[in-house]
Design a protein around this motif. Structure first.
Motif, PDB file in Angstrom:
ATOM      1  N   PHE A  31      39.851   9.502  20.339  1.00 35.41           N
ATOM      2  CA  PHE A  31      40.697   9.077  19.789  1.00 35.41           C
ATOM      3  C   PHE A  31      42.042  10.692  19.955  1.00 35.41           C
ATOM      4  CE2 PHE A  31      42.890  10.584  15.449  1.00 35.41           C
ATOM      5  CZ  PHE A  31      44.123   9.234  15.804  1.00 35.41           C
ATOM      6  N   ALA A  32      41.597  11.851  19.644  1.00 33.64           N
ATOM      7  CA  ALA A  32      41.680  12.889  19.841  1.00 33.64           C
ATOM      8  C   ALA A  32      42.844  13.445  21.621  1.00 33.64           C
ATOM      9  CB  ALA A  32      41.121  14.234  19.720  1.00 33.64           C
ATOM     10  N   ARG A  33      41.560  12.927  22.549  1.00 30.13           N
ATOM     11  CA  ARG A  33      42.189  12.787  23.853  1.00 30.13           C
ATOM     12  C   ARG A  33      43.962  11.648  24.242  1.00 30.13           C
ATOM     13  NH1 ARG A  33      36.853  11.947  24.943  1.00 30.13           N
ATOM     14  NH2 ARG A  33      37.590  10.181  26.327  1.00 30.13           N
ATOM     15  N   ASP A  34      43.406  10.968  23.656  1.00 29.79           N
ATOM     16  CA  ASP A  34      44.563   9.963  22.949  1.00 29.79           C
ATOM     17  C   ASP A  34      45.995  10.787  22.847  1.00 29.79           C
ATOM     18  OD1 ASP A  34      43.141   7.559  24.528  1.00 29.79           O
ATOM     19  OD2 ASP A  34      42.771   6.681  22.782  1.00 29.79           O
ATOM     20  N   ARG A  35      46.043  11.483  21.809  1.00 28.83           N
ATOM     21  CA  ARG A  35      46.730  11.248  20.671  1.00 28.83           C
ATOM     22  C   ARG A  35      47.957  12.755  21.823  1.00 28.83           C
ATOM     23  NH1 ARG A  35      44.845   8.023  19.726  1.00 28.83           N
ATOM     24  NH2 ARG A  35      46.876   7.297  20.724  1.00 28.83           N
ATOM     25  N   ILE A  36      46.261  14.093  22.618  1.00 26.24           N
ATOM     26  CA  ILE A  36      47.210  14.969  23.167  1.00 26.24           C
ATOM     27  C   ILE A  36      48.002  14.190  24.748  1.00 26.24           C
ATOM     28  CG2 ILE A  36      46.389  16.757  25.142  1.00 26.24           C
ATOM     29  CD1 ILE A  36      44.077  17.335  22.755  1.00 26.24           C
ATOM     30  N   GLY A  37      47.381  13.114  24.792  1.00 25.49           N
ATOM     31  CA  GLY A  37      48.616  12.526  26.067  1.00 25.49           C
ATOM     32  C   GLY A  37      49.382  11.920  25.580  1.00 25.49           C
ATOM     33  N   ASP A  38      49.314  11.308  24.485  1.00 28.29           N
ATOM     34  CA  ASP A  38      50.558  11.217  23.712  1.00 28.29           C
ATOM     35  C   ASP A  38      51.792  12.174  23.601  1.00 28.29           C
ATOM     36  OD1 ASP A  38      49.862   8.227  24.242  1.00 28.29           O
ATOM     37  OD2 ASP A  38      49.415   7.931  22.273  1.00 28.29           O
ATOM     38  N   PHE A  39      51.516  13.285  23.037  1.00 29.20           N
ATOM     39  CA  PHE A  39      52.773  13.920  22.954  1.00 29.20           C
ATOM     40  C   PHE A  39      52.426  15.186  24.330  1.00 29.20           C
ATOM     41  CE2 PHE A  39      52.935  18.778  22.307  1.00 29.20           C
ATOM     42  CZ  PHE A  39      53.760  18.492  20.928  1.00 29.20           C
ATOM     43  N   LEU A  40      51.890  15.034  24.656  1.00 31.46           N
ATOM     44  CA  LEU A  40      52.260  15.912  26.172  1.00 31.46           C
ATOM     45  C   LEU A  40      53.453  14.747  26.929  1.00 31.46           C
ATOM     46  CD1 LEU A  40      48.787  17.779  27.495  1.00 31.46           C
ATOM     47  CD2 LEU A  40      51.209  19.105  26.326  1.00 31.46           C
ATOM     48  N   ARG A  41      53.408  13.077  27.018  1.00 28.60           N
ATOM     49  CA  ARG A  41      53.518  12.484  27.729  1.00 28.60           C
ATOM     50  C   ARG A  41      54.927  12.933  27.317  1.00 28.60           C
ATOM     51  NH1 ARG A  41      51.569   6.490  28.855  1.00 28.60           N
ATOM     52  NH2 ARG A  41      52.219   5.748  27.052  1.00 28.60           N
ATOM     53  N   ASN A  42      55.560  12.650  25.293  1.00 27.18           N
ATOM     54  CA  ASN A  42      56.698  12.827  25.281  1.00 27.18           C
ATOM     55  C   ASN A  42      56.827  13.925  25.600  1.00 27.18           C
ATOM     56  OD1 ASN A  42      58.139  10.961  22.694  1.00 27.18           O
ATOM     57  ND2 ASN A  42      57.917  12.980  21.443  1.00 27.18           N
ATOM     58  N   LEU A  43      56.719  15.334  25.733  1.00 25.57           N
ATOM     59  CA  LEU A  43      57.356  16.285  25.791  1.00 25.57           C
ATOM     60  C   LEU A  43      58.574  16.379  27.460  1.00 25.57           C
ATOM     61  CD1 LEU A  43      55.040  18.912  25.204  1.00 25.57           C
ATOM     62  CD2 LEU A  43      56.938  18.324  24.023  1.00 25.57           C
TER      63      LEU A  43
END
Length: 265
Positions: free
Chosen positions: A78-90
């Motif tokens: 769950f945390a890795r997915d949130r990090i991935g979504d955040f980095l992709r949004n950047l």
């Protein structure tokens, strides 16, 4: 002001060096791709590239791979997915600029809508809320933009740590860095905070990507000739990205097909 000037000079040096690589290596390339093989690419520096491929494999085996395993162990999915979504949004601002430069208004609109939804409803990009609204993600970079403008890729290159690329894509990565708003962000309270953010972003992006691609990397290393397999994957991947996923023989079709950004990192 000194830090901003220093950063500007550094980026100009990157762009100059990449430009020199484009013209020098492009002029020296002498091994043409096989026209009967859609995944082929000129590889006149195969000796050097194989050495770099072996070096990168060593770094992955003894450093990046174990670090990614530790990261996966201590970080829930769950945390890795949130990090991935955040980095992709950047990356959305850079993607948006390249959409515009490629004269793709519908894709630019999708990128803008995705960034707006994910930054607000998605809580600063921690959730890919736009995907639930049917606005799918796509990736663009300046290397693809140059290809759309008709700039030849030049020969295949394998760079230390960075991995497979071409002179065109190497130059494009420098331009993308210059286009990224975070490159120019300064924090008055902590002059070094921008550098810390950039390093953290790079480390997390690399670890997240390594975990996500673990199966593909294992399959690649099981091939009889991993170097050749990676070269074909990279070439085919980039050609598909440049066509925005459209079949090569139907490049004039304008419907969106599945994206090919799984191997971005």
């Amino acid at each position: 002001m000194y830090r901003a000037k220093k950063r500007e000079i550094a980026i100009m040096n990157v762009r100059f060096a990449a430009t020199a690589v484009v013209f020098t290596l492009g002029a020296c390339a002498s091994t043409p791709p096989n026209p009967s093989d859609p995944g082929s690419i000129a590889d006149p520096y195969e000796g050097f590239n194989r050495q770099m491929f072996a070096f990168n494999n060593g770094v992955d085996k003894y450093a990046l791979g174990p670090a990614a395993d530790a990261y996966e162990t201590v970080t829930p999915r769950f945390a890795r997915d949130r990090i991935g979504d955040f980095l992709r949004n950047l990356r959305a601002p850079v993607i948006f600029v390249n959409d515009v430069l490629q004269a793709e208004p519908s894709r630019a609109a999708d990128t803008f809508v995705r960034f707006t939804i994910n930054t607000t409803v998605g809580v600063a990009g921690l959730w890919d809320a736009a995907d639930h609204f049917g606005v799918e993600h796509h990736s663009e970079d300046f290397g693809q933009t140059l290809a759309v403008w008709g700039v030849d890729s030049g020969p295949y290159l394998v760079m230390p740590i960075m991995g497979p690329t071409t002179p065109r894509d190497l130059f494009g990565s420098g331009v993308d860095r210059a286009l990224d708003p975070l490159t120019w962000t300064e924090f008055d309270g902590d002059p070094d905070l921008d550098d810390k953010i950039a390093i953290s972003r790079g480390v997390l992006s690399g670890l997240n990507a390594r975990v996500a691609l673990d199966d593909q990397i294992e399959q690649l290393n099981s091939q009889p000739e991993p170097y050749v397999a990676l070269r074909r994957i990279y070439s085919s991947q980039r050609q598909a990205e440049i066509r925005n996923g459209r079949p090569e023989d139907e490049s004039e079709m304008y419907e969106d097909l599945p994206d090919f950004d799984e191997f971005d990192q």
